[in-house]
Design an enzyme around this catalytic site. Sequence first.
Site: not given
Length: 438
Positions: A257, A303, A375
């Site tokens: 979050g 999902d 990332c």
Amino acid sequence: MSGVTGGSLRATATRIIHQVVHQGQSLGQLLPPALEGLPAEERGRLQDWCFGSCRWWHRLNAELQQRLHKPLPKRQGLLESLLILGLYQLRHTRIAPHAAIHQSVETARELGSHQLTGLINGILRKSLRDGEPEPGSEAMRHSHPQWLMAKLSANWPEQWQTILEANNRKPPMSLRFNPGHHDQTSALAALADAGLTAHPGQLAAHAIQLDEACPVDRIPGFNQGHFSVQDEAAQLCTELLELAPGQRVLDACAAPGGKTGAILENQPALAEVVALDSDRERLGRITENLERIDANARLVAADAGDPGAWWDGAAFDRILLDAPCSGTGVIRRHPDIKLLRRETDIRDLADTQLRLLEACWHTLATGGRLVYATCSVLQQENTRIIQRFINGHMDAQLVPITLDWGIETGYGRQLITGERDQDGFFYACLEKNPAHWA
Ligand SMILES: C[S@@+](CC[C@H](N)C(=O)[O-])C[C@H]1O[C@@H](n2cnc3c(N)ncnc32)[C@H](O)[C@@H]1O
């Protein structure tokens, strides 16, 4: 998690390193319960020993294998990790070498390997006397797995050494100030009042970099949501969304979050934020994070690749797809990635990334914007996903990111790990046009 705590700190570190290397568990799973209840100084030491041993594992293990005349018996597997830790201390810390050797021998005894204390003592003494051997390859020099180094050098012929070097440095601690409570000047002043020296971030509007990492309870107003810990590169995702009041936003891979919180702080007048994650347990951490900053989102465990199971049919104006990825851009923060990730994972991740992008695109409003981020510094997960996607979608338009950071790849913008002391991150902005047929 069980079986890492108990006994001396060195025995705990040894078990943790062993579980990362041989059982595929992450430091993120293993360390928090092991750190609980330890005094601050021991916490710091345990973290440094585990992070450092993983950071340098490939290089230290190459040295260890040279020094062992025959492999350690399988049932003595823990001793390999004890020796790696000992070598880490000899090569990379200021612990007095004789103390490191003596304590390693004592720990071998504690771990029940009385008969091998001579071997431990001999190897570490010889390592101290001989110094570190010249690494046999660039991968060993930079302590990376060969497959990763090969991919990085193929993807980034000019930058791969910068990336490898940055991967082995300790990262800065970055904060995000909450614009509902602070501007940059008051944020820096509040930190200074708390005795924390810091400077503005270089790329993101709400980023502050601490000169020295500290526990979050030293950050003023942390529990009231005035600051959050978030890497600056991660903060850029929110800016690229170009949020405006009244928008419906999907954070498609949201847990724990960090970015959901940034979205809600950045634009408190959104119509709705749906925070989706397939991992129910991780979803719980979004609740904790949002409660701290006093913000709300609709949390859904599902999902993202199967909208039929969770989507109500109302299109989103903005979507952030912070896709599951190899994490190869954040190795400096998670050095265990070098031990946990396998070459074959990358192809599987790329399949998932494209699947999630296709599915999320379906829920985006015409005229809406989707930011795809990872990332990762691997093109397989970044430019190639966007290229494959654009080629298959007449209604997708790539919006160029014209800022003065990162590399424009033609299919999104890549921050290279270490560039301006940032994490490695990839971003692509896609907008949905009415479908047209040429
Ligand atoms: C890079 S992390 C997200 C980090 C998060 N955006 C933040 O800033 O705190 C990727 C997340 O994707 C989730 N994930 C993986 N596969 C998924 C799927 N098929 N659908 C939804 N979430 C998924 C993982 O559980 C993980 O939490």
